[in-house]
Design a protein around this motif. Structure first.
Motif, short mmCIF file in Angstrom:
data_model
loop_
_atom_site.label_atom_id
_atom_site.label_comp_id
_atom_site.label_asym_id
_atom_site.label_seq_id
_atom_site.Cartn_x
_atom_site.Cartn_y
_atom_site.Cartn_z
N SER A 10 -3.44 11.56 5.21
CA SER A 10 -4.02 12.86 5.56
C SER A 10 -3.09 13.97 5.09
N GLU A 78 -13.75 8.17 8.73
CA GLU A 78 -13.42 9.32 7.85
C GLU A 78 -14.40 10.46 8.10
N ARG A 83 -14.26 14.52 6.97
CA ARG A 83 -13.71 14.48 5.63
C ARG A 83 -14.67 15.20 4.69
N ARG A 85 -15.06 16.25 0.70
CA ARG A 85 -14.48 16.05 -0.62
C ARG A 85 -14.63 17.34 -1.42
N ARG A 92 -7.34 16.16 1.90
CA ARG A 92 -8.39 15.58 2.76
C ARG A 92 -7.81 15.44 4.17
N ASP A 95 -8.02 9.73 4.89
CA ASP A 95 -8.34 8.73 3.87
C ASP A 95 -8.05 7.37 4.49
N ASP A 97 -8.12 3.44 3.30
CA ASP A 97 -8.38 2.56 2.16
C ASP A 97 -8.09 1.11 2.55
#
Ligand code: ROI
Length: 160
Positions: A10, A78, A83, A85, A92, A95, A97
């Motif tokens: 973040s 998210e 969030r 984009r 952001r 995130d 992942d």
């Protein structure tokens, strides 16, 4: 169940709080338990430099969710962090992942696992090594080898 590793990042709207809240939310994913979480680290942005520093961490989960079901759950978290984009590789609020999903190597439209850039990102490798120092990646590369190629540089652990 499957052991997987999640990268958290973040750099907007109180990044430390965003990451800490996201870690709590990972504890309540369905069919999933949070096994371990790294410290939080402050890191210089990789990529476009005209954005705030990031806060990064890595979490270890045991899950019975399939990869894309796990991805759906992470994307829901998210979204809950609003969030938005603006630009690719831009700032952001959160995130999440999937870095690793057991030994699996996945290449689908939505998902590439192991995460395609993790091998060269200190903000992933160092927090990952904190919770899984003897990890070997699916292609046989020891995490310790990747670390030796990736200086800790300006990465700094944030106190609790
Ligand atoms: C914009 C880009 C590539 N840079 C980052 N840089 C850092 N330090 N941490 C991140 O999580 C991160 N995420 C990204 O997506």
């Amino acid at each position: 169940s499957i052991r997987c590793y999640i990268g958290l990042g973040s750099n907007l709207e109180d990044p430390q709080a965003q990451v800490r809240t996201a870690l709590e939310q990972l504890t309540s994913l369905p069919d999933t338990e949070l096994v371990a979480a790294s410290s939080l680290y402050r890191s210089d942005p990789v990529g476009p430099q005209d954005q705030p520093d990031f806060v990064n961490a890595v979490a270890e989960l045991n899950t019975r969710l399939a990869p894309e079901a796990l991805l759906d759950e992470l994307q829901a978290i998210e979204q809950a962090h609003r969030r938005v984009r603006e630009r690719h590789w831009g700032p952001r609020t959160l995130d999440l992942d999937i870095l690793l999903y057991a030994e699996q190597q996945i290449e689908s439209e939505r998902l590439v696992v192991p995460h395609r850039f993790m091998r060269e990102r200190g903000f992933v490798l160092w927090p990952l090594a904190e919770i899984a120092p003897s990890l070997i990646l699916p292609d046989g590369t020891p995490l310790s080898k990747l670390l030796s190629l990736c200086p800790m540089g300006t990465l700094e652990k944030i106190g609790l």
